[in-house]
Motif scaffolding. Structure first.
Motif, mmCIF file in Angstrom:
data_model
loop_
_atom_site.group_PDB
_atom_site.id
_atom_site.type_symbol
_atom_site.label_atom_id
_atom_site.label_comp_id
_atom_site.label_asym_id
_atom_site.label_seq_id
_atom_site.Cartn_x
_atom_site.Cartn_y
_atom_site.Cartn_z
ATOM 1 N N ASN A 82 0.864 -1.189 0.000
ATOM 2 C CA ASN A 82 0.000 0.000 0.000
ATOM 3 C C ASN A 82 0.897 1.234 0.000
ATOM 4 O O ASN A 82 1.334 1.691 1.049
ATOM 5 C CB ASN A 82 -0.915 -0.032 1.230
ATOM 6 C CG ASN A 82 -1.869 1.162 1.255
ATOM 7 O OD1 ASN A 82 -1.847 2.003 0.359
ATOM 8 N ND2 ASN A 82 -2.683 1.227 2.289
ATOM 9 N N ARG A 83 1.156 1.754 -1.188
ATOM 10 C CA ARG A 83 2.130 2.847 -1.329
ATOM 11 C C ARG A 83 1.731 4.108 -0.569
ATOM 12 O O ARG A 83 2.551 4.975 -0.302
ATOM 13 C CB ARG A 83 2.341 3.181 -2.812
ATOM 14 C CG ARG A 83 3.269 2.180 -3.497
ATOM 15 C CD ARG A 83 3.672 2.663 -4.879
ATOM 16 N NE ARG A 83 4.256 4.002 -4.884
ATOM 17 C CZ ARG A 83 5.506 4.269 -4.525
ATOM 18 N NH1 ARG A 83 6.305 3.303 -4.126
ATOM 19 N NH2 ARG A 83 5.965 5.510 -4.578
ATOM 20 N N GLY A 84 0.468 4.206 -0.213
ATOM 21 C CA GLY A 84 0.000 5.385 0.536
ATOM 22 C C GLY A 84 0.382 5.339 2.009
ATOM 23 O O GLY A 84 0.252 6.327 2.725
ATOM 24 N N LYS A 85 0.830 4.188 2.483
ATOM 25 C CA LYS A 85 1.164 4.033 3.913
ATOM 26 C C LYS A 85 2.656 3.793 4.095
ATOM 27 O O LYS A 85 3.336 3.274 3.218
ATOM 28 C CB LYS A 85 0.401 2.833 4.493
ATOM 29 C CG LYS A 85 -1.063 3.095 4.747
ATOM 30 C CD LYS A 85 -1.667 1.916 5.488
ATOM 31 C CE LYS A 85 -3.108 2.201 5.904
ATOM 32 N NZ LYS A 85 -3.670 1.083 6.673
ATOM 33 N N GLU A 86 3.131 4.167 5.289
ATOM 34 C CA GLU A 86 4.524 3.870 5.640
ATOM 35 C C GLU A 86 4.692 2.376 5.860
ATOM 36 O O GLU A 86 3.763 1.703 6.299
ATOM 37 C CB GLU A 86 4.889 4.555 6.973
ATOM 38 C CG GLU A 86 5.171 6.018 6.871
ATOM 39 C CD GLU A 86 5.626 6.585 8.238
ATOM 40 O OE1 GLU A 86 5.530 5.853 9.251
ATOM 41 O OE2 GLU A 86 6.067 7.734 8.259
ATOM 42 N N ASP A 87 5.888 1.884 5.590
ATOM 43 C CA ASP A 87 6.226 0.509 5.923
ATOM 44 C C ASP A 87 6.450 0.446 7.435
ATOM 45 O O ASP A 87 7.378 1.062 7.960
ATOM 46 C CB ASP A 87 7.496 0.100 5.167
ATOM 47 C CG ASP A 87 7.863 -1.359 5.380
ATOM 48 O OD1 ASP A 87 8.024 -1.754 6.546
ATOM 49 O OD2 ASP A 87 8.015 -2.083 4.396
ATOM 50 N N SER A 88 5.586 -0.288 8.130
ATOM 51 C CA SER A 88 5.632 -0.294 9.603
ATOM 52 C C SER A 88 6.945 -0.893 10.123
ATOM 53 O O SER A 88 7.498 -0.443 11.128
ATOM 54 C CB SER A 88 4.430 -1.057 10.181
ATOM 55 O OG SER A 88 4.410 -2.371 9.661
ATOM 56 N N GLY A 89 7.469 -1.913 9.406
ATOM 57 C CA GLY A 89 8.741 -2.527 9.820
ATOM 58 C C GLY A 89 9.900 -1.547 9.714
ATOM 59 O O GLY A 89 10.764 -1.488 10.600
#
Length: 728
Positions: A82-89
C-alpha cells in the motif's frame, strides 16, 4: 564508551556480531563488548513523492510539469502492498536505530553498509536524517569473514572521506527521480489512453531497450545471400586423409557457383603438392576472474532458467554467508594488497582435488593489478569453506571457485598446424588450406573438464606430393545476426557498445572499455534493468533470446527525446557519476545538467504530435474466495504476490506469500488447493517435499499464529508423527 554499527541487512549484522563474539540479542540489535550492532533492511528511507511536496501533484496534469523540488527530502519508505502508507517494519527499525544513536553511552557511529554508491547513501540517509553531532565512521569491507570484520574495525575511516562516493550516490538517486517522475508522467499523459499503469521512462531503461530494438531490426532487415565453398580430400603417401578448403585472394566463400565448378572440373585426375606448412605452439590463458556481468553472462548462457537477476540474488546470498567476496564489482583482477590472503584461500580450496599438485600460487600480473581494479576487486571465494549450500548456491559458488583455481594452474598449450596444398594444374590459381590443432598441455582446462575439438592433420613435408581422392562443392546461406541473450546484452551495457563485437572477455580492449567508466547502469543495477524491461512489457524472453515487444517497438519509434536512446549520451552520464566519485566533477554541475535536460525533454514531449501507442483496458477479474481469515473473519483471496485477507487495507496482517521461504526451502510453493485446505481444516497434507539432503518426503503442515505478535509460523508434522516447529 560504546560504538553503534549500522549494517545494511540483518544477516550482515549477525556476521559482525559473530566476529565480535557478541551473544546478546535484543529487539532490533545485538549488544556486547563495547559494540551495538543494528541493521537496516536496505533503504529504510526514500525520496518524497511529488505529491508530498505539493498537493496539486497528486493528479497528473500536463501543466504541472516539469516538476523539480527546490530541496530534496526523505521519508520512511512506503509499504510495498500500500504505497500510501509507511512501511511499519521500516518505521519500527528506524526508531530503534535512532534510540541507539541517542544513547548517552554511545560516542561513535559506524556505517557498515555495502562499500558502493548505494550502500553509502543507505547508511548516510539514516544517520544524517537524525542530524546527530556524534562522530561518524565507515567500515569498508569486501567480505564478511570474521578475520576481515575484526581487521576492518581496526581500520575504520572518518565518513567525511566518503563524501565523493556519497555525492555520486545522491546524484544518481536524484537524477533518476527527476527524469523518471517527469518523463514517465508526461509520456503517459501524451501517448497512453486509459489509466492503471504508466509508460515507464528511465535514464537507463530506454538505451537498454534500444539495444534490443536495434538487434531485432538488424535481423528483420537481414537479406540472406547464397555463397559456395569447395572442399577437397587429399591422401598422403602413408594413406592418411585430410581435407582442405579452396582459397583464392584470401577468400574461401564464393558468390559464383560457376567459378568453383570450373575449378572442381580442373581437379579431376590431378595430384597436388604441399606448398607450405606452419606449426605454431600457442599458449591459452584462463579466462579472467569473474566480475558480476561476466558471472551473470556465464551462468545464464550455461544453465537453463537462470536470469541475471537470479545470479545476483544467489551471489548476494553467498556474500552474506561469508563464502565469497563482494559480488557487485566491475573488476576482473585483484588488488595487489590481497596477495597473502589469496595464497591462504587457494591453500584451503585445493586440498583433495585430483589435480592438487598442479595448483601453484604465484603473484601474477594477470591476477593482481592495481591499475585495473575499479573500486572493488574481482569476485573470489573466501577462506571459509561452505558446509551446506542450496543447489543454486552450489552452481554459483563452484563457478567462482573454479575460475579462481584456474588462475593458478599451468597455462594450457596447443600446437596449431596450417597446411597449404597446391594442385598441380596451372588453371587453378588458388590453394587449399587445412588447419589443425593438438592440445599439448591441458593445464587449467582440467578444472572444468574443457575438451578441445581438435582436427589433427597428418605429418607431411613441403614439396611432398599428395593425391586428390574426393572433392565436393557445397552451397550455404549467410545467417542473420543472433538475437541478444542476457549474456550479450550485459556485455554491451557494461562497455556501452565499445568492443561489443569482441567475444573474448579477456581482451584488453574489453577491459579498457569497462574501466573507462562508460557504461549503461552499474554492476549492481543491470540485472534489475533487464528484469524491469520484462516487467513493464517492453521486452520479452523466448528461451534464452531477448526480443522487443510491440509496445517496446512503438515506444522506441515514437518517443521524441532521442538522447535517452543514445548509448553515448547514457555512457557520458554514467562516466560523469564515476568522475564525481573521483572528484573530477561536482554534484551541483551534474544535477544542473539533469534539470536542464529534463525541462527541455518535457517541453519536447508536450510539443510532439498526438499519438496513442498504448491503450490500457481494465479487465474485471472474478475474485475467488478461498476461505475465511483466521484473524478477522473476512474473505481470503489470491493476490499477485500471495494469498491474503481482503481486509488488509484496514490492517489485517494474514497472508501466505507465494515466495514463502519456508516452503521454498523444501522446493514447494503454496497453491490454492493447499490454502483452501488450511483454512477449512487447519491442516494440509503436502506431498513431495525435498529435504536439505535432497530426499523426498510427505508432511502435514499447519499455519498458526504466533502467541506474541500478529504473524504466523509453519508447523510441520511428519507422517511418522515427528513434530518440528519452524518459525517464518
Amino acid at each position: 564508551m560504546t560504538k553503534v554499527v549500522i549494517a545494511e541487512k540483518p544477516s550482515v549484522a549477525k556476521n559482525i556480531a559473530d566476529a565480535l563474539k557478541i551473544k546478546g540479542r535484543n529487539n532490533g540489535y545485538f549488544e556486547g563488548n563495547g559494540y551495538i550492532i543494528t541493521w537496516a533492511f536496505g533503504h529504510l528511507l526514500q525520496l518524497l513523492d511529488a505529491k508530498d511536496y505539493d498537493e496539486k501533484m497528486a493528479k497528473w496534469r500536463m501543466e504541472n510539469f516539469p516538476f523539480i523540488p527546490h530541496r530534496f527530502r526523505y521519508k520512511v519508505k512506503s509499504d510495498p502492498r500500500n504505497r500510501g502508507k509507511e512501511d511499519s517494519g521500516a518505521r519500527k527499525q528506524l526508531k530503534i536505530i535512532y534510540s541507539l544513536i541517542k544513547r548517552h553511552d554511545v560516542d561513535m557511529i559506524i556505517s557498515a553498509c555495502d562499500f558502493d554508491r548505494e550502500g553509502q547513501i543507505i547508511g548516510d540517509t539514516i544517520i544524517y536524517n537524525l542530524k546527530t553531532q556524534k562522530q561518524v565512521y565507515r567500515l569498508l569491507l569486501n567480505e564478511w569473514t570474521p578475520d576481515e570484520v575484526l581487521k576492518g574495525l581496526q581500520n575504520i575511516k572518518p565518513n567525511t572521506e566518503m563524501r565523493p562516493l556519497q555525492a555520486a550516490g545522491i546524484s544518481r538517486q536524484w537524477a533518476d527521480w527527476v527524469i523518471g517522475i517527469n518523463l514517465t508522467s508526461v509520456a503517459t499523459l501524451k501517448y497512453q489512453k486509459g489509466s492503471g499503469k504508466a509508460l515507464n521512462i528511465g535514464r537507463v531503461l530506454l538505451p537498454t531497450l534500444k539495444i534490443i530494438y536495434d538487434r531485432d531490426k538488424e535481423i528483420e532487415n537481414f537479406v540472406p545471400e547464397d555463397y559456395f565453398k569447395l572442399v577437397a580430400t587429399f591422401k598422403t603417401k602413408d594413406d592418411i586423409e585430410y581435407e582442405g578448403t579452396y582459397v583464392e585472394n584470401e577468400k574461401e566463400k564464393f558468390k559464383s557457383k560457376e567459378t568453383l565448378k570450373l575449378i572442381q572440373q580442373a581437379l579431376i585426375n590431378q595430384t597436388a603438392t604441399i606448398l607450405d606448412k606452419k606449426v605454431e605452439r600457442k599458449k591459452e590463458y584462463p579466462p579472467y576472474l569473474f566480475n558480476l556481468s561476466n558471472l551473470q553472462g556465464f551462468i545464464t548462457s550455461k544453465y537453463k532458467g537462470w536470469t541475471s537477476d537470479k545470479v545476483l540474488k544467489v551471489a548476494q546470498s553467498l556474500y552474506e554467508k561469508k563464502y565469497i567476496t563482494y559480488p557487485r564489482t566491475a573488476s576482473v583482477v585483484l588488488e595487489e594488497s590481497l596477495v597473502d590472503k589469496v595464497a591462504k584461500v587457494l591453500n584451503n580450496l585445493k586440498k583433495g582435488l585430483p589435480y592438487e599438485n598442479e595448483i601453484t600460487f604465484a603473484k601474477k600480473k594477470r591476477v593482481f593489478n592495481n591499475s585495473k581494479v575499479e573500486s572493488h576487486s574481482a569476485i573470489i571465494p573466501t577462506y571459509l569453506l561452505p558446509k551446506s549450500l542450496t543447489r543454486d548456491e552450489e552452481i554459483i559458488y563452484h563457478a567462482i571457485k573454479n575460475r579462481f583455481i584456474m588462475q593458478f594452474m599451468p597455462i594450457a598449450e596447443h600446437e596449431e598446424t596450417k597446411i597449404m596444398t597446391k594442385v598441380n594444374n596451372d588453371k587453378i590459381k588458388g590453394l587449399f588450406t587445412s588447419k589443425g590443432k593438438v592440445q599439448l598441455v591441458e593445464g587449467w582446462k582440467k578444472v572444468e573438464k574443457i575438451e578441445s575439438k581438435d582436427t589433427i592433420l597428418p605429418l607431411v613435408n613441403i614439396d611432398e606430393v599428395v593425391n586428390i581422392i574426393d572433392h565436393k562443392l557445397t552451397s550455404h546461406v549467410t545467417k542473420p545476426p543472433k538475437h541478444h541473450t542476457e549474456k550479450t546484452l550485459l556485455r554491451v551495457m557494461e562497455t556501452c557498445g565499445k568492443g561489443k563485437d569482441k567475444e573474448d572477455e579477456n581482451s584488453e580492449e574489453m577491459m579498457a572499455a569497462i574501466l573507462s567508466g562508460y557504461s549503461i547502469g552499474t554492476p549492481a543495477t543491470r540485472a534489475e534493468i533487464i528484469k524491469k524491461l520484462k516487467d513493464v512489457g517492453y521486452m520479452a524472453s523466448q528461451n534464452k533470446n531477448l526480443i522487443c515487444t510491440e509496445l517496446g517497438r512503438k515506444l522506441v519509434e515514437t518517443f521524441p527525446v532521442k538522447e535517452l536512446f543514445d548509448l553515448e549520451f547514457t555512457g557520458r552520464l554514467e562516466k560523469t557519476l564515476s568522475d564525481i566519485e573521483k572528484q573530477k566533477f561536482t554534484k551541483e554541475n551534474f544535477l544542473n545538467l539533469i534539470f536542464d535536460f529534463t525541462t527541455k525533454s518535457v517541453n519536447t514531449i508536450k510539443n510532439d504530435k498526438d499519438i496513442i501507442i498504448n491503450e490500457v483496458t481494465k479487465e474485471k477479474k472474478s475474485i475467488k474466495v478461498l476461505g475465511k481469515c483466521p484473524l478477522c473473519g473476512h474473505e481470503i483471496i489470491e493476490g499477485q504476490k500471495g494469498f491474503g485477507c481482503s481486509n488488509w487495507k484496514n490492517g489485517c496482517k494474514f497472508v501466505i506469500w507465494k515466495n514463502d521461504k519456508f516452503l521454498a526451502s523444501m522446493k514447494k510453493k503454496p497453491t490454492k488447493t493447499m490454502v483452501k485446505m488450511l483454512l477449512k481444516n487447519g491442516v494440509t497434507t503436502v506431498k513431495g517435499l525435498t529435504s536439505k539432503k535432497g530426499n523426498k518426503f510427505d508432511a502435514n503442515l499447519r499455519y498458526e499464529k504466533n502467541p506474541d505478535n500478529e504473524y504466523f509460523s509453519w508447523k510441520m508434522e511428519f507422517i511418522k508423527e515427528v513434530v518440528q516447529k519452524v518459525n517464518k
